[in-house]
Structure formats: C-alpha cells, structure tokens
Design a protein around this motif. Structure first.
Motif, PDB file in Angstrom:
ATOM      1  N   TYR A 104       0.622  -0.986   0.104  1.00 21.39           N
ATOM      2  CA  TYR A 104      -0.255   0.299   0.136  1.00 21.39           C
ATOM      3  C   TYR A 104       0.975   1.418  -0.190  1.00 21.39           C
ATOM      4  O   TYR A 104       1.806   1.608   1.031  1.00 21.39           O
ATOM      5  CB  TYR A 104      -0.710   0.000   1.036  1.00 21.39           C
ATOM      6  CG  TYR A 104      -2.194   1.392   1.293  1.00 21.39           C
ATOM      7  CD1 TYR A 104      -3.131   1.058   0.176  1.00 21.39           C
ATOM      8  CD2 TYR A 104      -1.404   2.069   1.880  1.00 21.39           C
ATOM      9  CE1 TYR A 104      -3.527   2.751   0.616  1.00 21.39           C
ATOM     10  CE2 TYR A 104      -2.129   3.371   2.613  1.00 21.39           C
ATOM     11  CZ  TYR A 104      -3.340   3.679   1.986  1.00 21.39           C
ATOM     12  OH  TYR A 104      -4.090   4.503   1.730  1.00 21.39           O
ATOM     13  N   ASN A 138      -6.098  -7.158  -8.046  1.00 20.90           N
ATOM     14  CA  ASN A 138      -6.847  -6.355  -7.892  1.00 20.90           C
ATOM     15  C   ASN A 138      -8.114  -5.746  -6.758  1.00 20.90           C
ATOM     16  O   ASN A 138      -9.230  -5.879  -6.903  1.00 20.90           O
ATOM     17  CB  ASN A 138      -6.864  -5.293  -9.827  1.00 20.90           C
ATOM     18  CG  ASN A 138      -7.690  -4.117  -9.934  1.00 20.90           C
ATOM     19  OD1 ASN A 138      -7.285  -3.121  -8.946  1.00 20.90           O
ATOM     20  ND2 ASN A 138      -7.917  -4.178 -10.627  1.00 20.90           N
ATOM     21  N   GLY A 142     -13.222   0.441  -2.381  1.00 17.75           N
ATOM     22  CA  GLY A 142     -12.365   1.434  -1.108  1.00 17.75           C
ATOM     23  C   GLY A 142     -13.198   0.890   0.020  1.00 17.75           C
ATOM     24  O   GLY A 142     -13.189   0.290   0.275  1.00 17.75           O
ATOM     25  N   SER A 147      -9.788   5.502  -1.785  1.00 17.73           N
ATOM     26  CA  SER A 147     -10.097   4.669  -2.526  1.00 17.73           C
ATOM     27  C   SER A 147      -9.378   3.773  -3.807  1.00 17.73           C
ATOM     28  O   SER A 147      -8.331   4.084  -3.550  1.00 17.73           O
ATOM     29  CB  SER A 147     -10.547   6.202  -4.350  1.00 17.73           C
ATOM     30  OG  SER A 147     -10.770   4.966  -5.727  1.00 17.73           O
ATOM     31  N   PHE A 148      -9.864   2.216  -3.745  1.00 21.72           N
ATOM     32  CA  PHE A 148      -9.226   1.205  -4.955  1.00 21.72           C
ATOM     33  C   PHE A 148      -9.592   0.953  -5.785  1.00 21.72           C
ATOM     34  O   PHE A 148      -9.491  -0.336  -7.068  1.00 21.72           O
ATOM     35  CB  PHE A 148      -9.227   0.037  -3.577  1.00 21.72           C
ATOM     36  CG  PHE A 148      -8.757   0.227  -2.978  1.00 21.72           C
ATOM     37  CD1 PHE A 148      -7.777   0.777  -1.981  1.00 21.72           C
ATOM     38  CD2 PHE A 148      -8.821  -0.389  -1.459  1.00 21.72           C
ATOM     39  CE1 PHE A 148      -6.579   0.679  -0.645  1.00 21.72           C
ATOM     40  CE2 PHE A 148      -8.693  -0.526  -0.247  1.00 21.72           C
ATOM     41  CZ  PHE A 148      -7.278   0.256   0.187  1.00 21.72           C
ATOM     42  N   ALA A 149      -9.842   2.316  -6.642  1.00 23.39           N
ATOM     43  CA  ALA A 149     -11.356   1.871  -8.341  1.00 23.39           C
ATOM     44  C   ALA A 149     -10.349   2.113  -9.180  1.00 23.39           C
ATOM     45  O   ALA A 149     -11.063   2.409 -10.665  1.00 23.39           O
ATOM     46  CB  ALA A 149     -11.847   2.957  -8.184  1.00 23.39           C
ATOM     47  N   ASP A 150      -8.888   2.343  -9.030  1.00 29.49           N
ATOM     48  CA  ASP A 150      -8.233   1.410 -10.045  1.00 29.49           C
ATOM     49  C   ASP A 150      -7.301   0.902  -9.857  1.00 29.49           C
ATOM     50  O   ASP A 150      -7.031   0.614  -9.221  1.00 29.49           O
ATOM     51  CB  ASP A 150      -7.545   3.136 -10.648  1.00 29.49           C
ATOM     52  CG  ASP A 150      -7.067   3.760 -11.372  1.00 29.49           C
ATOM     53  OD1 ASP A 150      -6.688   2.267 -12.567  1.00 29.49           O
ATOM     54  OD2 ASP A 150      -6.311   4.702 -11.943  1.00 29.49           O
ATOM     55  N   GLU A 176     -10.943  -5.261 -11.528  1.00 28.66           N
ATOM     56  CA  GLU A 176     -11.924  -5.628 -10.361  1.00 28.66           C
ATOM     57  C   GLU A 176     -11.795  -5.994  -9.313  1.00 28.66           C
ATOM     58  O   GLU A 176     -13.304  -6.692 -10.083  1.00 28.66           O
ATOM     59  CB  GLU A 176     -12.747  -3.667  -9.965  1.00 28.66           C
ATOM     60  CG  GLU A 176     -11.811  -2.074 -10.167  1.00 28.66           C
ATOM     61  CD  GLU A 176     -12.525  -1.135 -10.027  1.00 28.66           C
ATOM     62  OE1 GLU A 176     -14.067  -1.431  -8.806  1.00 28.66           O
ATOM     63  OE2 GLU A 176     -12.076  -0.177 -10.677  1.00 28.66           O
ATOM     64  N   SER A 209      -1.246   4.413 -10.846  1.00 29.70           N
ATOM     65  CA  SER A 209      -2.391   5.535 -10.917  1.00 29.70           C
ATOM     66  C   SER A 209      -2.715   5.672  -9.420  1.00 29.70           C
ATOM     67  O   SER A 209      -1.553   5.634  -8.231  1.00 29.70           O
ATOM     68  CB  SER A 209      -3.374   4.583 -11.248  1.00 29.70           C
ATOM     69  OG  SER A 209      -4.007   3.193 -10.160  1.00 29.70           O
ATOM     70  N   SER A 211      -4.807   4.733  -7.578  1.00 31.81           N
ATOM     71  CA  SER A 211      -4.933   3.425  -6.531  1.00 31.81           C
ATOM     72  C   SER A 211      -3.816   3.775  -5.950  1.00 31.81           C
ATOM     73  O   SER A 211      -2.886   3.084  -5.994  1.00 31.81           O
ATOM     74  CB  SER A 211      -5.052   2.530  -7.323  1.00 31.81           C
ATOM     75  OG  SER A 211      -5.857   1.375  -6.412  1.00 31.81           O
ATOM     76  N   ARG A 212      -3.859   2.621  -4.476  1.00 28.78           N
ATOM     77  CA  ARG A 212      -2.879   2.363  -4.314  1.00 28.78           C
ATOM     78  C   ARG A 212      -2.656   1.222  -3.424  1.00 28.78           C
ATOM     79  O   ARG A 212      -1.523   1.113  -3.016  1.00 28.78           O
ATOM     80  CB  ARG A 212      -2.929   3.641  -2.441  1.00 28.78           C
ATOM     81  CG  ARG A 212      -2.941   4.859  -2.692  1.00 28.78           C
ATOM     82  CD  ARG A 212      -3.618   5.760  -1.032  1.00 28.78           C
ATOM     83  NE  ARG A 212      -3.648   6.738  -1.576  1.00 28.78           N
ATOM     84  CZ  ARG A 212      -4.433   7.769  -0.677  1.00 28.78           C
ATOM     85  NH1 ARG A 212      -4.815   7.292   0.610  1.00 28.78           N
ATOM     86  NH2 ARG A 212      -4.394   9.556  -0.383  1.00 28.78           N
TER      87      ARG A 212
END
Length: 228
Positions: A104, A138, A142, A147-150, A176, A209, A211-212
C-alpha cells in the motif's frame, strides 16, 4: 505378437506427436521452497483485518524510500490482509489460504516503486527451466475514504544474485475484485554468468495510478530440466 508390436508402435507415435519422449519422465517439474508463499503468517482471525508489518520470510523492497521505518495505516506499508471467507475487496476467495500480501503506497503516482522480496536457498543451475507464478489481486471499491477504484500496476521479478533475469511488467489485465496469475519463465544456459547465485523473487507495486493498493498471493517457483 505382431498385434502387440503394432500396438507398441502406435503408442510410440502418440508420445512423439505430443512431444513426450518418455512417459516415465513426463513429470519432472520440482517445486522450489518459498517461505510464507501464501502470506498465512501471521494468522489473522478477523476478516479484512490487516497488518502494516513486513510478512515473515519476506523483506521490504523500497528503492525509493517510500515506506517509513515505523509504518502505520496512514502511511505507505507492506503487510498482510485477511480476505476470507468473503472480502469487501474481492469477488472471489483468495487463491491460497486466507491471507494475501499487500503493498500500500500513499505517494503520488510516479513517485517510485516498492514491494516485497525474498532470497531463496536455491541457486541458479545450468540447463534448467524455471517457472515463477504469482497470483495478483486488484482490490475493488474502497476502505473508508480511501479509493481502490483503479490499478497501480505490478511487476514480478526473478533474480539470480542481484541481477533481474526474468520479469513480468504489468502484462496481465486484472479486473477490479479479481486475482489473475502472472507467469514468467527463464532458461539457465551453461554460459550464464549468474550460475551458482541464489535465486530471488520480487513483487512490486508500480504506483502508476491514484489507486494505492496491490495484493499478491500463492507464490510458486518450479524447476525442470531444459531441452537445450
């Protein structure tokens, strides 16, 4: 006798067409031991609970100093996440066990890379084919305001000593909420300058991106004789 001879010839032709020279040698692949290959250590009893500490058997790979010495849930970290029996982040069960290794990163995209690495007790040998497979996740949705949307992108590296000898640089498309398998292969020829060096594995978050997070699981490495 003539019928038996004809039958034997037919069997030989079948193996020849399939590229198998000897059925007794068909299963020659051997698994190379990897510590904590499914990130089941430490044991996490609560679903979606996670740690911010490097998993046992692994080391933090941090060439750009993205992860602080005392990581927290608010900083970048490498750790372990429990994703069973049904995770808020995945539409499927994790590939192996109940945990997955997580990388992360909170920095801006392009700030650098970080991940996990492990040096094995096995050394690179000549005339051998090596196959490294890693399941990569992936995260969907979130957590709280994160957010994990990427997808930040991944890299899987196979090393001999300090040299990267094979790599998968983000070649697998992962939707995703899913895991997909990254596979890389390498043939060690007799003139390879890194023969005798210990084999290593790196699992990297590319931070490409906003997303982390990226997750890894079910790391396996096999070796078999090469047909050179």
């Amino acid at each position: 006798m003539k019928r038996n001879f004809i039958f034997a010839i037919c069997i030989l032709l079948v193996y020849t067409c399939l590229g198998v020279s000897n059925p007794a040698n068909a299963a020659t692949s051997v698994s190379i031991p990897i510590k904590n290959l499914g990130f089941e250590d430490p044991f996490l009893e609560v679903k979606d609970y996670y740690t911010v500490n490097t998993p046992p058997g692994w080391k933090t790979y941090d060439p750009n100093s993205l992860i602080p010495e005392q990581a927290t849930a608010q900083t970048s970290y490498v750790g372990v996440t429990n994703a069973t029996p049904s995770s808020a982040f995945y539409d499927q069960k994790v590939p192996e066990g109940r945990n997955m290794g997580s990388v992360y990163l909170t920095q801006e995209p392009g700030s650098g890379i970080a991940g996990l690495e492990q040096i094995l007790d096995t050394v690179l040998e000549p005339n051998k084919n090596y196959t490294l497979m890693v399941d990569i996740g992936n995260s969907a949705d979130g957590y709280k305001d994160i957010s994990f949307a990427d997808f930040p992108g991944y890299r899987v590296e196979l090393l001999a000593g300090d040299k990267v000898i094979a790599v998968d640089h983000n070649s697998v498309y992962i939707k995703e909420g899913e895991f997909k398998t990254s596979t890389i292969t390498f043939t060690a020829k007799p003139d390879n300058p890194y023969l005798g060096k210990k084999i290593g594995i790196r699992l990297i978050n590319l931070l490409q991106s906003l997303s982390r997070n990226i997750d890894f699981d079910n790391v396996r490495l096999t070796v078999e004789p090469a047909l050179l």
